[in-house]
Design an enzyme around this catalytic site. Structure first.
Site, PDB file in Angstrom:
ATOM      1  N   ASN A 117       0.857  -1.193   0.000  1.00 52.90           N
ATOM      2  CA  ASN A 117       0.000   0.000   0.000  1.00 52.90           C
ATOM      3  C   ASN A 117       0.888   1.236   0.000  1.00 52.90           C
ATOM      4  OD1 ASN A 117       0.570   0.826   2.842  1.00 52.90           O
ATOM      5  ND2 ASN A 117      -0.291  -1.220   3.202  1.00 52.90           N
ATOM      6  N   ALA A 124       1.558   1.363  11.574  1.00 49.67           N
ATOM      7  CA  ALA A 124       1.775   0.660  10.305  1.00 49.67           C
ATOM      8  C   ALA A 124       0.467   0.432   9.553  1.00 49.67           C
ATOM      9  CB  ALA A 124       2.452  -0.687  10.568  1.00 49.67           C
ATOM     10  N   LYS A 170     -13.752   1.216  14.935  1.00 50.77           N
ATOM     11  CA  LYS A 170     -12.461   0.506  14.942  1.00 50.77           C
ATOM     12  C   LYS A 170     -11.900   0.404  16.359  1.00 50.77           C
ATOM     13  CE  LYS A 170     -10.501   0.881  10.825  1.00 50.77           C
ATOM     14  NZ  LYS A 170      -9.808   1.520   9.711  1.00 50.77           N
TER      15      LYS A 170
END
Ligand code: CTP
Length: 396
Positions: A209, A273, A338
């Site tokens: 990504n 990350a 989340k």
């Protein structure tokens, strides 16, 4: 009273160094000036000597001074070394570790914090070489101030002007205060993940990504500056390791998970990350050919471990677990969900719609049990500093 070693480089702005000396003296500090050869074309040693009420040093080859006081001692007796104005050339020599005159020799020999106030033409400031040198110096722990924007002596307009002496003076006071303050994160271990992961498809291809790793690296540096012991588990990125940070390089999500596990226990974890959610099931041992020989051209995926959730729900959970979320829509709603799903204490969410990851400024939202706090358009370094301070408060 503090002792400042002031290195005055060449450039029209050198006259402002005289005003800076005056402000520092007025505040009760002792100032010892070093004038570079090009600096001496703009201000005289006599002016600086009169204002600082001290001897001014200009050359490495002044044997009398070497007998009186070696350059090593000169570089170390100060509480802070200030370079103002710091020219493009001086910054380049500092970044490269060149010691070819008295100023650069002192800068290489010093064990004291260094603060540089740049001044140069706008194109020189924006040149890739200067950008690289400034980034390197900051990674090495040098405080490099942002130059002012405005009309320049050369007739151009833009960033590159030496900050005004009161602003440099304020930065010097802040640097001295930071030096005296006890490190708020001393004795604390903080674990950080940063960058993308690469998930091999075959020996030459991978799933990845656009994560640049810059934000995670900046946070690692900011936490180290507050005295934390920092372990940075980094995906494949070509960024310099911030000063005082222990770096563990990994490629895949599974390697990252293992490195995180091996680095425990930690007081806090900041999972920045952009971990690939999926990996290729059974990566091909040979390069897959277009006609399908050597492996199947149909990509079958397997789910990667969720490093953040595993850590947050595991037996060795750090006291503070922070996740990141790069979202393109419904930023706060997604981040709130989340946070609950992963068991994190905070989610730092940034809106990447219309922006690419790796951009230099971000608006971010910190979602905690107490609600949402938003920080408008901040450069990554500023986000890192504020987050590090907030982490220090939370662990206090
Ligand atoms: N994360 C992780 N391990 C993974 C996936 C994500 O540790 N396998 C962490 C990231 O480091 C980040 C947070 O979880 O701190 C959120 O990552 P993100 O990719 O936004 O979360 P996902 O669960 O993948 O959610 P989605 O892709 O649905 O947005």
């Amino acid at each position: 009273m503090k002792r400042i070693l002031l290195i005055v480089g060449g450039g029209i702005a050198a006259y402002k160094a005289c005003e800076l000396v005056r402000l520092l003296r007025k505040a009760g500090h002792r100032v010892r000036c070093v004038l570079t050869e090009s600096g001496a074309h703009f201000v005289t040693p006599m002016t600086l000597a009169a204002l600082s009420e001290d001897k001014v040093y200009t050359t490495l080859w002044d044997l009398k001074d070497e007998a009186e006081m070696g350059h090593i001692q000169l570089s170390r007796e100060a509480d802070l070394v200030v370079v103002a104005p710091a020219t493009a050339d001086l910054l380049a020599r500092m970044a490269a570790g060149i010691a070819d005159d008295l100023a650069t020799t002192l800068l290489l020999a010093t064990d004291k914090p260094v603060l540089a106030a740049p001044a140069m033409n706008v194109r020189m400031w924006q040149h890739a070489a200067t950008r690289r040198n400034v980034a390197q110096l900051r990674a090495d722990g040098v405080t490099v101030l942002e130059p002012d924007e405005g009309a320049m002596a050369c007739g151009e307009y833009g960033p590159g002007r030496l900050p005004e002496p009161p602003a440099i003076f304020a930065a010097i006071e802040a640097a001295l205060a930071a030096r005296d303050a006890p490190a708020p994160l001393a004795g604390k271990h903080v674990l950080i993940t940063a960058g993308p992961t690469h998930e091999p498809i075959d020996p030459v291809r991978y799933i990845a990504n656009r994560s640049s790793g810059k934000q995670g690296f900046a946070i690692a540096g900011a936490l180290a500056r507050l005295g934390a012991r920092v372990t940075l588990v980094a995906g494949p990125v070509a960024l310099p390791t911030p000063l005082g940070v222990t770096r563990v390089d990994v490629e895949t999500a599974r390697e990252m998970a293992a490195a995180v596990d091996a680095a425990l226990p930690a007081d806090a974890a900041v999972m920045v990350a952009a971990v690939a959610d999926w990996r290729a099931k059974g990566a091909a041992p040979q390069k897959i050919k277009k006609d399908g020989s050597g492996g199947t051209p149909t990509l079958r995926l397997a789910e990667n471990p969720d490093i953040l959730a595993t850590l947050a729900k595991g037996d060795h959970r750090p006291r503070l677990v922070i996740g990141f979320a790069a979202e393109t829509e419904q930023v706060i709603d997604h981040a709130t969900a989340k946070r609950a799903r992963k068991g994190a204490d905070w989610i730092v969410a940034n809106d990447v719609s219309g922006d690419v990851m790796g951009g230099d400024a971000n608006t971010i939202h910190i979602v905690t049990a107490d609600g949402v706090e938003s920080w408008e358009k901040l450069p990554k370094d500023a986000v890192a500093d504020r987050l590090a301070t907030r982490i220090a408060d939370a662990l206090d």
